[in-house]
Design an enzyme around this catalytic site. Structure first.
Site, PDB file in Angstrom:
ATOM      1  N   GLN A 181      -4.114  -5.108   7.289  1.00  0.00           N
ATOM      2  CA  GLN A 181      -5.093  -6.109   6.821  1.00  0.00           C
ATOM      3  C   GLN A 181      -4.913  -7.434   7.550  1.00  0.00           C
ATOM      4  OE1 GLN A 181      -7.539  -5.318   4.939  1.00  0.00           O
ATOM      5  NE2 GLN A 181      -6.896  -3.468   3.869  1.00  0.00           N
ATOM      6  N   ASP A 188       3.417  -4.305   8.065  1.00  0.00           N
ATOM      7  CA  ASP A 188       2.157  -3.604   7.824  1.00  0.00           C
ATOM      8  C   ASP A 188       1.050  -4.600   8.149  1.00  0.00           C
ATOM      9  OD1 ASP A 188      -0.134  -2.490   6.934  1.00  0.00           O
ATOM     10  OD2 ASP A 188       0.661  -1.835   4.993  1.00  0.00           O
ATOM     11  N   CYS A 198      -4.866   2.350  -3.547  1.00  0.00           N
ATOM     12  CA  CYS A 198      -3.604   2.861  -2.986  1.00  0.00           C
ATOM     13  C   CYS A 198      -2.464   1.872  -3.179  1.00  0.00           C
ATOM     14  CB  CYS A 198      -3.745   3.219  -1.509  1.00  0.00           C
ATOM     15  SG  CYS A 198      -4.956   4.492  -1.223  1.00  0.00           S
ATOM     16  N   HIS A 229       0.872  -1.187   0.000  1.00  0.00           N
ATOM     17  CA  HIS A 229       0.000   0.000   0.000  1.00  0.00           C
ATOM     18  C   HIS A 229       0.906   1.232   0.000  1.00  0.00           C
ATOM     19  CE1 HIS A 229      -2.663   3.022   1.859  1.00  0.00           C
ATOM     20  NE2 HIS A 229      -3.682   2.259   1.495  1.00  0.00           N
ATOM     21  N   LYS A 235     -10.347  -0.426  10.458  1.00  0.00           N
ATOM     22  CA  LYS A 235     -10.548  -1.640   9.660  1.00  0.00           C
ATOM     23  C   LYS A 235     -10.880  -2.835  10.544  1.00  0.00           C
ATOM     24  CE  LYS A 235      -7.065  -0.244   6.247  1.00  0.00           C
ATOM     25  NZ  LYS A 235      -7.825   0.246   5.092  1.00  0.00           N
TER      26      LYS A 235
HETATM   27  N1  7TS Z   1      -1.639  -0.830   4.678  1.00  0.00           N
HETATM   28  C1  7TS Z   1      -2.551  -1.621   4.108  1.00  0.00           C
HETATM   29  C2  7TS Z   1      -2.197  -3.039   3.765  1.00  0.00           C
HETATM   30  C3  7TS Z   1      -3.832  -1.115   3.865  1.00  0.00           C
HETATM   31  O1  7TS Z   1      -4.744  -1.911   3.307  1.00  0.00           O
HETATM   32  C4  7TS Z   1      -4.131   0.222   4.209  1.00  0.00           C
HETATM   33  C5  7TS Z   1      -5.463   0.826   3.903  1.00  0.00           C
HETATM   34  C6  7TS Z   1      -3.140   0.985   4.824  1.00  0.00           C
HETATM   35  C7  7TS Z   1      -1.898   0.429   5.039  1.00  0.00           C
HETATM   36  C8  7TS Z   1      -3.359   2.389   5.263  1.00  0.00           C
HETATM   37  O2  7TS Z   1      -4.332   2.450   6.235  1.00  0.00           O
HETATM   38  P1  7TS Z   1      -4.801   3.870   6.778  1.00  0.00           P
HETATM   39  O3  7TS Z   1      -5.865   3.545   7.764  1.00  0.00           O
HETATM   40  O4  7TS Z   1      -3.619   4.514   7.391  1.00  0.00           O
HETATM   41  O5  7TS Z   1      -5.310   4.628   5.592  1.00  0.00           O
HETATM   42  N2  7TS Z   1      -6.110   0.234   2.827  1.00  0.00           N
HETATM   43  C9  7TS Z   1      -7.184   0.690   2.160  1.00  0.00           C
HETATM   44  C10 7TS Z   1      -7.781  -0.043   1.161  1.00  0.00           C
HETATM   45  O6  7TS Z   1      -7.407  -1.133   0.775  1.00  0.00           O
HETATM   46  N3  7TS Z   1      -8.825   0.640   0.690  1.00  0.00           N
HETATM   47  O7  7TS Z   1      -8.916   1.785   1.369  1.00  0.00           O
HETATM   48  C11 7TS Z   1      -7.903   1.820   2.294  1.00  0.00           C
END
Ligand code: 7TS
Length: 408
Positions: free
Chosen positions: A203, A200, A365, A123, A226
């Protein structure tokens, strides 16, 4: 396993209609999950009965707020099996976790010629901060490629992970391919060359048991939103001796021990990295989300998601012209990104929306991942503890209807 109907009853939004007479089918939890009633309620109750700033006042409200906020940190600590809550830093989201490490650890430790290794399936949150800090320090960002089936090309690891590598940062679960990476193996490989390992877990933590001590990762980041928690709160885990040696990321109130006009000293962990008034209701909400998931049992959550993902991959494979990105069900978490020949992902998402089905379309992303897969974008359905086989059937029906609309 999980009582999905009972779980659905806990999520007020799932009782709603997307449009009059059209029930909501929410298949976008990978972008942000919905929130169960206990999380909504605890935040509501906090603002009604407790609201005050933390770590400050000696009055009752401030003490109650501090206890609730710090109590949540304790439960989050146990949830990821960190050894000590001082290693569990509240941030806004996973993105801030990567930036904190890049700016604080990276600026203090990286020199020209040093390398940061990431993978090609990351990401942007685990790409861009390293590029910024590499630019500032003269370090170089390298990437581990993936194979056509969406798994990492581990044969290339020995050439890329060398004594020049200072940090290997990779995702535990891809948000597009769904690939579950061999986290422990990658961390051990990083340590063998003397590099730190950052995971990371955005997920992963919402979907499977995560144990930072068993993995032996040096840093790990995830987002509350999430995993049934609120937006605006996430966690950066870091090993204590590494965090202790790092300079602050941001300066201000709450992160200091003593300030004079000539200079300042820092508070102990975790507060050294928590400048300013934090997301108090959000931290408390995340604590309750952790309670909710703990109650279900993360092993059960993972098993159920595997089952529903299996079902979905099979059902989707029946749709003519549909190509799924990523590996087989055995190696993936609860996401299914796909393309349909002759249909733009945004058109797919728009037509599905008319049937009340929420999916995501675009590059999610992860532009390098899409580019290397030979597509600009994809449509993505993602599954969680409340997803039913009926909802997956509706997705497939709706995709078949979309193909007819476009006369495919
Ligand atoms: N890493 C992964 C693997 C992610 O899926 C996401 C967000 C992030 C980092 C960043 O998370 P944030 O909360 O800091 O924004 N992924 C997604 C997605 O898959 N669709 O919208 C956000």
């Amino acid at each position: 396993m999980l009582d999905v109907q009972q779980i659905r009853a806990d999520f007020p939004i799932l009782q709603e209609e997307a449009y009059p007479g059209v029930p909501l089918v929410y298949l976008d939890s990978a972008a942000s999950s919905q929130k169960p009633l206990p999380v909504i309620e605890v935040m509501n109750q906090y603002y009604r009965h407790t609201n005050a700033n933390v770590h400050r006042g000696i009055h009752r409200l401030s003490e109650d707020a501090t206890n609730a906020y710090e109590g949540a940190r304790e439960r989050i600590t146990r949830f990821i099996n960190a050894a000590d809550s001082a290693e569990v830093i509240y941030v806004r989201n996973a993105t801030e976790g990567f930036n904190l490490v890049a700016y604080s650890w990276g600026r203090a430790n990286l020199q020209p010629g040093d390398e940061i290794l990431i993978t090609a399936m990351e990401h942007h949150a685990n790409i861009v901060p390293w590029q910024i800090i590499a630019e500032q320090t003269g370090a170089v960002v390298r990437h581990l490629p993936f194979l056509p089936n969406g798994t990492l090309d581990l044969d290339q690891l020995p050439q890329l992970l060398t004594e020049k590598t200072k940090l290997f940062s990779f995702t535990a679960v891809s948000n597009v391919f769904g690939t579950v990476n061999p986290v422990k193996q990658l961390i051990d490989a990083a340590h063998k060359v003397g590099a730190l390992a950052m995971v990371d877990a955005a997920q992963a933590v919402p979907h499977m048991p995560v144990d930072v001590q068993a993995w032996d990762c040096d840093f790990l980041a995830f987002s509350g939103h999430k995993m049934c928690g609120p937006t605006g709160i996430g966690i950066l885990f870091g090993k204590r001796h590494i965090l202790d040696a790092m300079p602050p990321f941001m300066g201000g109130g709450d992160m200091i021990r003593r300030v004079t006009l000539e200079g300042s000293t820092w508070a102990d962990l975790p507060h050294k990295f928590e400048a300013g008034t934090p997301g108090i209701a959000e931290g408390i909400g995340l604590g309750t989300a952790v309670d909710y998931l703990t109650n279900l049992g993360m092993t059960n959550v993972h098993a159920y998601e595997q089952q529903i993902t299996n079902y979905a991959l099979e059902a989707l494979s029946e749709v003519d012209g549909l190509q799924i990105l990523g590996p087989s069900a055995a190696q993936r978490g609860g996401v299914a990104a796909f393309t349909i020949q002759g249909l733009h992902p945004h058109d797919i998402a728009e037509l599905l929306d008319k049937d009340g089905i929420a999916i995501r379309a675009g590059h999610h992303c992860a532009m390098p991942l899409h580019h290397l897969s030979g597509v600009n974008s994809s449509a993505r359905a993602s599954f969680y503890i409340h997803t039913t086989t009926e909802e997956v059937d509706k997705l497939v029906e709706s995709l078949n209807r979309a193909r007819k609309v476009f006369r495919l």
